[in-house]
Design an enzyme around this catalytic site. Structure first.
Site, PDB file in Angstrom:
ATOM      1  N   SER A 137      46.670  21.747  56.774  1.00  0.00           N
ATOM      2  CA  SER A 137      46.398  20.994  55.363  1.00  0.00           C
ATOM      3  C   SER A 137      46.204  21.818  54.413  1.00  0.00           C
ATOM      4  O   SER A 137      46.435  23.332  55.227  1.00  0.00           O
ATOM      5  CB  SER A 137      44.833  20.494  55.807  1.00  0.00           C
ATOM      6  OG  SER A 137      43.847  21.454  56.195  1.00  0.00           O
ATOM      7  N   ASP A 178      49.596  18.264  56.953  1.00  0.00           N
ATOM      8  CA  ASP A 178      48.693  16.926  56.893  1.00  0.00           C
ATOM      9  C   ASP A 178      48.223  17.016  55.609  1.00  0.00           C
ATOM     10  O   ASP A 178      47.275  17.746  54.829  1.00  0.00           O
ATOM     11  CB  ASP A 178      47.346  17.566  57.771  1.00  0.00           C
ATOM     12  CG  ASP A 178      46.843  16.219  57.885  1.00  0.00           C
ATOM     13  OD1 ASP A 178      47.315  14.912  57.820  1.00  0.00           O
ATOM     14  OD2 ASP A 178      45.120  16.760  57.352  1.00  0.00           O
ATOM     15  N   ASP A 185      51.217  12.439  51.500  1.00  0.00           N
ATOM     16  CA  ASP A 185      50.346  11.496  50.981  1.00  0.00           C
ATOM     17  C   ASP A 185      50.551  11.300  49.851  1.00  0.00           C
ATOM     18  O   ASP A 185      49.766  12.176  48.892  1.00  0.00           O
ATOM     19  CB  ASP A 185      49.346  11.983  51.603  1.00  0.00           C
ATOM     20  CG  ASP A 185      48.099  11.304  51.263  1.00  0.00           C
ATOM     21  OD1 ASP A 185      48.516   9.653  51.156  1.00  0.00           O
ATOM     22  OD2 ASP A 185      46.745  11.498  51.839  1.00  0.00           O
ATOM     23  N   GLU A 187      52.216   7.723  53.935  1.00  0.00           N
ATOM     24  CA  GLU A 187      50.486   6.917  53.386  1.00  0.00           C
ATOM     25  C   GLU A 187      50.682   5.202  52.903  1.00  0.00           C
ATOM     26  O   GLU A 187      50.944   5.697  51.596  1.00  0.00           O
ATOM     27  CB  GLU A 187      49.276   7.769  53.722  1.00  0.00           C
ATOM     28  CG  GLU A 187      48.037   6.712  53.415  1.00  0.00           C
ATOM     29  CD  GLU A 187      47.074   7.770  53.534  1.00  0.00           C
ATOM     30  OE1 GLU A 187      46.475   8.535  54.802  1.00  0.00           O
ATOM     31  OE2 GLU A 187      45.438   7.204  53.348  1.00  0.00           O
TER      32      GLU A 187
HETATM   33  P1  13P Z   1      39.056  12.550  61.235  1.00  0.00           P
HETATM   34  O1  13P Z   1      37.700  12.771  60.327  1.00  0.00           O
HETATM   35  O2  13P Z   1      37.830  11.575  61.705  1.00  0.00           O
HETATM   36  O3  13P Z   1      38.758  13.390  62.401  1.00  0.00           O
HETATM   37  O4  13P Z   1      40.333  12.431  60.528  1.00  0.00           O
HETATM   38  C1  13P Z   1      41.315  13.776  60.225  1.00  0.00           C
HETATM   39  C2  13P Z   1      42.534  13.507  60.358  1.00  0.00           C
HETATM   40  O5  13P Z   1      42.670  11.918  59.523  1.00  0.00           O
HETATM   41  C3  13P Z   1      43.498  14.025  59.361  1.00  0.00           C
HETATM   42  O6  13P Z   1      44.351  13.900  58.689  1.00  0.00           O
HETATM   43  O1  G3H Z   2      42.145  14.982  56.602  1.00  0.00           O
HETATM   44  C1  G3H Z   2      42.257  16.150  56.783  1.00  0.00           C
HETATM   45  C2  G3H Z   2      41.407  16.885  58.269  1.00  0.00           C
HETATM   46  O2  G3H Z   2      40.217  16.541  58.329  1.00  0.00           O
HETATM   47  C3  G3H Z   2      41.471  18.099  57.168  1.00  0.00           C
HETATM   48  O3  G3H Z   2      40.188  18.556  56.243  1.00  0.00           O
HETATM   49  O4  G3H Z   2      41.325  19.631  54.414  1.00  0.00           O
HETATM   50  O5  G3H Z   2      39.022  20.199  55.102  1.00  0.00           O
HETATM   51  O6  G3H Z   2      41.124  20.971  55.675  1.00  0.00           O
HETATM   52  P1  G3H Z   2      40.526  20.227  55.209  1.00  0.00           P
HETATM   53 ZN    ZN Z   3      43.891  12.353  57.551  1.00  0.00          ZN
END
Ligand code: 13P
Ligand code: G3H
Ligand code: ZN
Length: 309
Positions: free
Chosen positions: A50, A82, A104, A134
């Site tokens: 992320s 992500d 996203d 998304e």
């Molecule tokens: P969770 O918080 O359910 O593990 O989802 C993680 C996620 O969607 C990361 O993009």
């Molecule tokens: O969807 C988000 C993931 O769980 C990553 O979380 O932004 O705190 O790293 P973060």
């Molecule tokens: Zn996510």
């Protein structure tokens, strides 16, 4: 073997009615635990990073750790951004060696989401990188979605088709009732499978992605709470619902919260039982093992991705 894209993985997953786990990584122990599980389970794997993880560990450290994991394990691994929030972060990850990025644009209007996704797709495809987008909004527990509000929040099947056609995106994250974090449902957990089936019928052979798919297993909630934590009332997506989704065209299932809970429960337990310990290796070793066990369980018992290499 170099890092791979998700193209082949998704094709095989779609045909085999299983899903690939996409696990969030932030440091060496998390990467090692996940990759050891994938090796033992002979499972394809997506490691995802992320913006927060990049900020915490720096792009170059995560990149080098993942390269080391690929070299050490010999596994086909995809490295994915992500929740990229704009073109710039996607470009930075593509230029920096990722094989997959998520743009996203779900907070934007339909047309703005299409425009930014298209721009990322053009840049990525010219460089052999695949793109996830998304459409729809992942509601939090605070907005317990009522039936009549669903259409405004969940992914519209016809819009999904138009979105995929106009952007050329490689996979699409949809909203059918999951949400991020440990508190997903107040009442009975429910996913809109009717909507998912409509989407997969309209988009045959197209990989669908499910975010917010942690289960929040009660034993880890109990363990955290027993050793001084407080995650009372946490509730995730039941595993049987995830298995069903994996058989209905969902090729990528995102899991972060379950790894956080497993790791934190392990560290809490270790510190409570060994109050004099101050060697990080002593508590990070069982924490890495807890991550490995959680990931192996997901691959074997939930995603169906074990023995698929
Ligand atoms: P969770 O918080 O359910 O593990 O989802 C993680 C996620 O969607 C990361 O993009
Ligand atoms: O969807 C988000 C993931 O769980 C990553 O979380 O932004 O705190 O790293 P973060
Ligand atoms: Zn996510």
């Amino acid at each position: 073997m170099p890092l791979v894209t998700t193209k082949e993985m998704f094709k095989k997953a779609y045909e085999g009615n299983y899903a690939i786990g996409a696990f969030n990584v932030n440091n060496m122990e998390i990467i090692q635990g996940i990759v050891e599980a994938a090796k033992e389970e002979k499972s394809p794997l997506i490691l995802q990073v992320s913006a927060g993880a990049r900020k915490y560990a720096k792009h170059i450290y995560l990149m080098k750790l993942v390269e080391a994991a690929v070299e050490d394990s010999g596994l086909p691994i995809a490295l994915h951004l992500d929740h990229g929030e704009d073109f710039e972060i996607c470009k930075s990850c593509i230029d920096g060696g990722f094989t997959s990025v998520m743009i996203d644009g779900s907070k934007h209007s339909f047309e703005e989401n299409i425009a930014v996704t298209k721009k990322v797709v053009e840049y990525a495809h010219e460089r052999g990188v695949v793109v996830e987008a998304e459409l729809g909004k992942l509601a939090g527990v605070e907005d317990d979605v009522k039936v009549d509000a669903r259409d405004a929040i969940y992914t519209d099947p016809d819009q999904a088709v138009e979105f995929v056609e106009r952007t050329g995106v490689d996979s699409l994250a949809i909203a059918i009732g999951t949400s991020h974090g440990a508190y997903k449902f107040k009442g009975e957990p429910k996913l809109d499978f009717e909507r998912l089936e409509k989407i997969t019928n309209l988009l045959p052979n197209f990989p669908i992605v499910l975010h917010g798919a942690s289960t929040v297993l009660p034993e880890f909630v109990e363990l955290c709470n027993k050793y001084g934590g407080n995650v009372a009332g946490a509730k995730g997506v039941p595993e049987n619902l995830l298995r069903r989704a994996a058989q209905l065209g969902v090729c990528k299932i995102n899991i972060d919260t379950d790894l956080r809970l497993a790791m934190t429960a392990s560290i809490r337990k270790h510190m409570a039982e060994n109050p004099g310990d101050f060697d990080p290796r002593q508590y990070l070793k069982p924490a890495r093992e807890a991550i490995k066990e959680m990931v192996a369980h997901k691959m074997r018992d939930v995603l169906g991705s074990s023995n698929r290499l």
